[in-house]
Design a protein around this motif. Structure first.
Motif, PDB file in Angstrom:
ATOM      1  N   VAL A 173       0.840  -1.205   0.000  1.00 54.97           N
ATOM      2  CA  VAL A 173       0.000   0.000   0.000  1.00 54.97           C
ATOM      3  C   VAL A 173       0.873   1.251   0.000  1.00 54.97           C
ATOM      4  CG1 VAL A 173      -1.628   1.329   1.404  1.00 54.97           C
ATOM      5  CG2 VAL A 173      -1.997  -1.106   1.040  1.00 54.97           C
ATOM      6  N   GLY A 174       1.934   1.229   0.784  1.00 50.13           N
ATOM      7  CA  GLY A 174       2.839   2.381   0.835  1.00 50.13           C
ATOM      8  C   GLY A 174       3.491   2.655  -0.505  1.00 50.13           C
ATOM      9  N   PHE A 175       3.972   1.614  -1.159  1.00 47.50           N
ATOM     10  CA  PHE A 175       4.590   1.815  -2.462  1.00 47.50           C
ATOM     11  C   PHE A 175       3.562   2.186  -3.516  1.00 47.50           C
ATOM     12  CE2 PHE A 175       8.247  -0.200  -0.589  1.00 47.50           C
ATOM     13  CZ  PHE A 175       9.283   0.476  -1.207  1.00 47.50           C
ATOM     14  N   PHE A 176       2.347   1.645  -3.437  1.00 49.06           N
ATOM     15  CA  PHE A 176       1.318   2.010  -4.415  1.00 49.06           C
ATOM     16  C   PHE A 176       1.015   3.499  -4.324  1.00 49.06           C
ATOM     17  CE2 PHE A 176      -3.147   2.863  -5.330  1.00 49.06           C
ATOM     18  CZ  PHE A 176      -3.166   2.526  -6.675  1.00 49.06           C
ATOM     19  N   PHE A 177       0.745   3.971  -3.093  1.00 47.19           N
ATOM     20  CA  PHE A 177       0.420   5.387  -2.955  1.00 47.19           C
ATOM     21  C   PHE A 177       1.647   6.272  -3.164  1.00 47.19           C
ATOM     22  CE2 PHE A 177      -3.347   3.744  -0.734  1.00 47.19           C
ATOM     23  CZ  PHE A 177      -4.303   4.446  -1.456  1.00 47.19           C
ATOM     24  N   GLY A 178       2.788   5.799  -2.730  1.00 51.04           N
ATOM     25  CA  GLY A 178       3.983   6.621  -2.866  1.00 51.04           C
ATOM     26  C   GLY A 178       4.440   6.770  -4.298  1.00 51.04           C
ATOM     27  N   ILE A 179       4.333   5.713  -5.076  1.00 51.35           N
ATOM     28  CA  ILE A 179       4.844   5.770  -6.442  1.00 51.35           C
ATOM     29  C   ILE A 179       3.722   5.990  -7.443  1.00 51.35           C
ATOM     30  CG2 ILE A 179       5.994   4.400  -8.215  1.00 51.35           C
ATOM     31  CD1 ILE A 179       7.876   3.492  -6.084  1.00 51.35           C
ATOM     32  N   SER A 180       2.732   5.128  -7.430  1.00 50.62           N
ATOM     33  CA  SER A 180       1.692   5.234  -8.440  1.00 50.62           C
ATOM     34  C   SER A 180       0.907   6.524  -8.310  1.00 50.62           C
ATOM     35  CB  SER A 180       0.740   4.045  -8.338  1.00 50.62           C
ATOM     36  OG  SER A 180       1.444   2.856  -8.545  1.00 50.62           O
ATOM     37  N   VAL A 181       0.363   6.751  -7.159  1.00 53.32           N
ATOM     38  CA  VAL A 181      -0.513   7.911  -6.991  1.00 53.32           C
ATOM     39  C   VAL A 181       0.284   9.207  -7.020  1.00 53.32           C
ATOM     40  CG1 VAL A 181      -2.117   9.022  -5.406  1.00 53.32           C
ATOM     41  CG2 VAL A 181      -2.262   6.571  -5.774  1.00 53.32           C
TER      42      VAL A 181
END
Length: 144
Positions: free
Chosen positions: A78-86
């Motif tokens: 979740v951290g990498f999804f929001f940190g990178i993708s979003v």
């Protein structure tokens, strides 16, 4: 340079395999610190008892989010999804579609439009007298 480094070749494995050493301060004591300070390079490992176990021993894929392996992995994802993708994708899209800063694009389009208009009318792109000389008010030569 390589010849200098090659001298240390046999000693490097020995330096890495040394047991932890103790360092004793030889400086003069100042103030209330009257005894010699003893520090260890590595903390002493407890051999007996129920000491604290490193999270890396419990979970080799430990990411630092939680002690539970399943929660740790989900928090990492979740951290990498929001940190990178979003942040990168949506942030980059937002910055790309911001309005024209300083109206630079509008100024270029307007200049191109005026050039086309003057070419169609057969006028020069820039007049010899950029300003209309009849509208310029000059002070007389005697006054300053």
């Amino acid at each position: 340079m390589l010849t200098r480094l090659s001298r240390f070749g046999p000693t490097v494995p020995r330096l890495l395999s040394c047991p932890p050493t103790r360092f004793v301060s030889q400086s003069k004591p100042t103030g209330a610190a009257g005894s010699t300070a003893v520090t260890e390079l590595h903390p002493a490992a407890e051999q007996a008892g129920h000491g604290e176990v490193s999270p890396y021993v419990k979970n080799p894929d430990y990411h630092g989010f939680s002690s539970d392996p399943v929660v740790d992995e989900w928090n990492m994802r979740v951290g990498f999804f929001f940190g990178i993708s979003v942040a990168l994708v949506i942030g980059g899209t937002f910055i790309h579609y911001l309005p024209d800063h300083g109206m630079r694009q509008w100024a270029r389009r307007e200049a191109e439009r005026l050039i086309k208009q003057r070419e169609e009318e057969g006028l020069p792109l820039i007049d010899e007298n950029y300003y209309d000389t009849n509208n310029i008010v000059l002070t007389p030569a005697g006054e300053e």
